[in-house]
Design a protein around this motif. Sequence first.
Motif, PDB file in Angstrom:
ATOM      1  N   VAL A 184      46.895  67.608 -48.885  1.00  0.00           N
ATOM      2  CA  VAL A 184      48.263  67.275 -48.461  1.00  0.00           C
ATOM      3  C   VAL A 184      48.236  65.874 -47.854  1.00  0.00           C
ATOM      4  N   SER A 185      48.188  64.892 -48.673  1.00  0.00           N
ATOM      5  CA  SER A 185      48.088  63.510 -48.191  1.00  0.00           C
ATOM      6  C   SER A 185      49.168  62.691 -48.878  1.00  0.00           C
ATOM      7  N   ASN A 186      48.785  61.611 -49.524  1.00  0.00           N
ATOM      8  CA  ASN A 186      49.807  60.759 -50.133  1.00  0.00           C
ATOM      9  C   ASN A 186      50.484  61.410 -51.334  1.00  0.00           C
ATOM     10  N   GLY A 187      49.931  62.526 -51.832  1.00  0.00           N
ATOM     11  CA  GLY A 187      50.556  63.206 -52.959  1.00  0.00           C
ATOM     12  C   GLY A 187      51.958  63.700 -52.664  1.00  0.00           C
ATOM     13  N   MET A 188      52.221  64.060 -51.398  1.00  0.00           N
ATOM     14  CA  MET A 188      53.540  64.585 -51.059  1.00  0.00           C
ATOM     15  C   MET A 188      54.625  63.501 -51.169  1.00  0.00           C
ATOM     16  N   LEU A 189      54.230  62.235 -51.069  1.00  0.00           N
ATOM     17  CA  LEU A 189      55.211  61.150 -51.044  1.00  0.00           C
ATOM     18  C   LEU A 189      55.891  60.930 -52.393  1.00  0.00           C
ATOM     19  N   SER A 190      55.319  61.495 -53.457  1.00  0.00           N
ATOM     20  CA  SER A 190      55.929  61.338 -54.784  1.00  0.00           C
ATOM     21  C   SER A 190      56.822  62.515 -55.159  1.00  0.00           C
ATOM     22  N   LEU A 191      56.821  63.575 -54.352  1.00  0.00           N
ATOM     23  CA  LEU A 191      57.570  64.783 -54.723  1.00  0.00           C
ATOM     24  C   LEU A 191      59.085  64.601 -54.736  1.00  0.00           C
ATOM     25  N   PRO A 192      59.702  63.914 -53.752  1.00  0.00           N
ATOM     26  CA  PRO A 192      61.164  63.763 -53.814  1.00  0.00           C
ATOM     27  C   PRO A 192      61.649  63.091 -55.089  1.00  0.00           C
ATOM     28  N   SER A 193      60.868  62.162 -55.640  1.00  0.00           N
ATOM     29  CA  SER A 193      61.281  61.496 -56.878  1.00  0.00           C
ATOM     30  C   SER A 193      61.309  62.459 -58.052  1.00  0.00           C
ATOM     31  N   GLN A 239      62.726  56.550 -53.816  1.00  0.00           N
ATOM     32  CA  GLN A 239      61.596  55.860 -54.426  1.00  0.00           C
ATOM     33  C   GLN A 239      60.318  56.689 -54.293  1.00  0.00           C
ATOM     34  N   SER A 240      59.281  56.206 -54.918  1.00  0.00           N
ATOM     35  CA  SER A 240      57.953  56.788 -54.774  1.00  0.00           C
ATOM     36  C   SER A 240      56.973  55.656 -54.458  1.00  0.00           C
ATOM     37  N   PRO A 241      56.325  55.694 -53.300  1.00  0.00           N
ATOM     38  CA  PRO A 241      56.324  56.694 -52.224  1.00  0.00           C
ATOM     39  C   PRO A 241      57.681  56.783 -51.514  1.00  0.00           C
ATOM     40  N   ALA A 242      58.013  57.976 -51.047  1.00  0.00           N
ATOM     41  CA  ALA A 242      59.330  58.243 -50.485  1.00  0.00           C
ATOM     42  C   ALA A 242      59.617  57.443 -49.230  1.00  0.00           C
ATOM     43  N   PHE A 243      58.569  57.067 -48.474  1.00  0.00           N
ATOM     44  CA  PHE A 243      58.789  56.326 -47.234  1.00  0.00           C
ATOM     45  C   PHE A 243      59.424  54.958 -47.490  1.00  0.00           C
ATOM     46  N   PHE A 244      59.285  54.423 -48.703  1.00  0.00           N
ATOM     47  CA  PHE A 244      59.922  53.141 -49.036  1.00  0.00           C
ATOM     48  C   PHE A 244      61.440  53.247 -49.069  1.00  0.00           C
ATOM     49  N   SER A 245      61.959  54.484 -49.144  1.00  0.00           N
ATOM     50  CA  SER A 245      63.405  54.681 -49.175  1.00  0.00           C
ATOM     51  C   SER A 245      64.007  54.770 -47.777  1.00  0.00           C
ATOM     52  N   LEU A 246      63.180  54.768 -46.749  1.00  0.00           N
ATOM     53  CA  LEU A 246      63.661  54.887 -45.375  1.00  0.00           C
ATOM     54  C   LEU A 246      64.042  53.521 -44.811  1.00  0.00           C
ATOM     55  N   PRO A 247      64.901  53.483 -43.796  1.00  0.00           N
ATOM     56  CA  PRO A 247      65.167  52.223 -43.096  1.00  0.00           C
ATOM     57  C   PRO A 247      63.865  51.664 -42.536  1.00  0.00           C
ATOM     58  N   VAL A 283      57.926  71.801 -50.339  1.00  0.00           N
ATOM     59  CA  VAL A 283      59.321  72.130 -50.638  1.00  0.00           C
ATOM     60  C   VAL A 283      60.244  71.551 -49.573  1.00  0.00           C
ATOM     61  N   LEU A 284      59.905  71.744 -48.314  1.00  0.00           N
ATOM     62  CA  LEU A 284      60.747  71.266 -47.223  1.00  0.00           C
ATOM     63  C   LEU A 284      60.877  69.747 -47.256  1.00  0.00           C
ATOM     64  N   PHE A 285      59.761  69.051 -47.392  1.00  0.00           N
ATOM     65  CA  PHE A 285      59.772  67.590 -47.392  1.00  0.00           C
ATOM     66  C   PHE A 285      60.558  67.044 -48.584  1.00  0.00           C
ATOM     67  N   ALA A 286      60.277  67.568 -49.782  1.00  0.00           N
ATOM     68  CA  ALA A 286      60.929  67.061 -50.988  1.00  0.00           C
ATOM     69  C   ALA A 286      62.437  67.279 -50.943  1.00  0.00           C
ATOM     70  N   VAL A 287      62.870  68.477 -50.532  1.00  0.00           N
ATOM     71  CA  VAL A 287      64.300  68.793 -50.520  1.00  0.00           C
ATOM     72  C   VAL A 287      65.032  67.978 -49.460  1.00  0.00           C
ATOM     73  N   VAL A 288      64.497  67.906 -48.260  1.00  0.00           N
ATOM     74  CA  VAL A 288      65.174  67.177 -47.179  1.00  0.00           C
ATOM     75  C   VAL A 288      65.308  65.696 -47.520  1.00  0.00           C
ATOM     76  N   ILE A 289      64.225  65.081 -47.978  1.00  0.00           N
ATOM     77  CA  ILE A 289      64.278  63.654 -48.325  1.00  0.00           C
ATOM     78  C   ILE A 289      65.279  63.426 -49.452  1.00  0.00           C
ATOM     79  N   TYR A 290      65.244  64.281 -50.474  1.00  0.00           N
ATOM     80  CA  TYR A 290      66.139  64.102 -51.620  1.00  0.00           C
ATOM     81  C   TYR A 290      67.605  64.313 -51.230  1.00  0.00           C
ATOM     82  N   VAL A 291      67.885  65.307 -50.409  1.00  0.00           N
ATOM     83  CA  VAL A 291      69.265  65.605 -50.023  1.00  0.00           C
ATOM     84  C   VAL A 291      69.887  64.439 -49.256  1.00  0.00           C
TER      85      VAL A 291
END
Length: 453
Positions: free
Chosen positions: A61-70, A287-295, A272-280
Amino acid sequence: MDTSRASVKEFQLDAVVIDGKQPALIGATVEDVFGNEDGHQIRYKTLSWQFVALLMIAEVVSNGMLSLPSALAVVGIVPAVILIVFLGLFALFTAKLLIDFKLNHPEVHNMGDAGKILFGPVGREILSLGTILFAICACGSELSSGQQALSTLSNQGLCTMYLLLIFAVATFLCAIPRTLSHLSNLALVGAFLILAAGVVGMAGAGASPVPDRVINATISTTFYEAFLAITNPVFAYAGHSRFFMFVSEMRRPQDAMKAAWCLQGFATIFYVLFAVVIYVYIGNTVQSPAFFSLPPKWAKAAFGIALGNFLISGSLCTHTAAKLLMIRFFRHSRHVHSHTFLGWFTWILLCFGAVGIAFVLAIAVPVFSYLIGIVAALFASWYTYGVAGFFWLHDTYYLEGGRKALSRKWAGTVIAVLTVLLGAFICVAGTFVSIKLIVEAYADGLVGHPFTC
């Protein structure tokens, strides 16, 4: 499909003949990887199942989770969530088969050893090479994530090549301990950091949602685009190639399944929680990694916390590649269990070589991110999914009565065959998608140049 056996340091298998053949396994004396460690300077079998679970979580459970919202942005919330849950349950099932195989064969230390039992010397070399290549590429991926985090924190204030080098040196230093028990405390920190980083990322997305964002429950798409999105959750669970090593250093290998339950339970729920919350909160522009989509301030906070996990996960990947070769060179010799000059020199050289190769690949190969996809498709698809079916078929055939046992346990046989076929499908389709991505990247002029900032 339960083939578990009590793990012992040494045991004698009865010589039996199945279908007119006596396999090399049967009638042979089998010895535990590290044998009796009483009185040794370096002792490996010291891990509890709790710390093995932390090691698994910190690494998988490392950087792999950052691509899930995409992935949700491509196929929609419902199919993506169903897929993430299914793959989590399936990975738990294959972990059970892998652990049972390890308990039946205590001499197995890595996928190469398992390959020798299944397919002979050729299988040993192929699965060993695959484990090393995948570990080095995974290390390179963690180095790249570390560089991205440092670039974000410094506002791109330093050349990315130098940042990558700094992170590579830190990863090498963290990988130097010879036993996993010395890395277990770091794993505790790493598991906490990736959880905290995910929570901060979700908080950042919730605090600054994207206006007029588009959210879809399902999205019609092509097979190519769908499978491209599917590869994200598929490879987010890719960690089984290290399980044999983790179990080999446990005090009680029989407790390994408890660690697997913790890993897959935590990973599936958190993914599931991370991907759904970020996507919603961000929508289809995520984006992927998802943190690039944050302020910016939230991206810095999330990347800053996750940085420690990237470091620890990278050191575990380095440890995997080095440990496989170390045991291959010196199994049952004093260089494994004693503080000899040759033993330490070889170990440090192997760690340095693994990180060095990962660094060169990450900085010198313009299509490295796609190369990771190819290596993962070729090997991780088998290690995490497909090869587990072979484990069950092998042990049922050779340890429980040959073809009659396979016929008697017909449901297990069918599931094992389907597991092998699914691994083959992921391997072929994943390789096709990764190669097509490289071709498109070159055609669109998206490929950069080596050794540049």
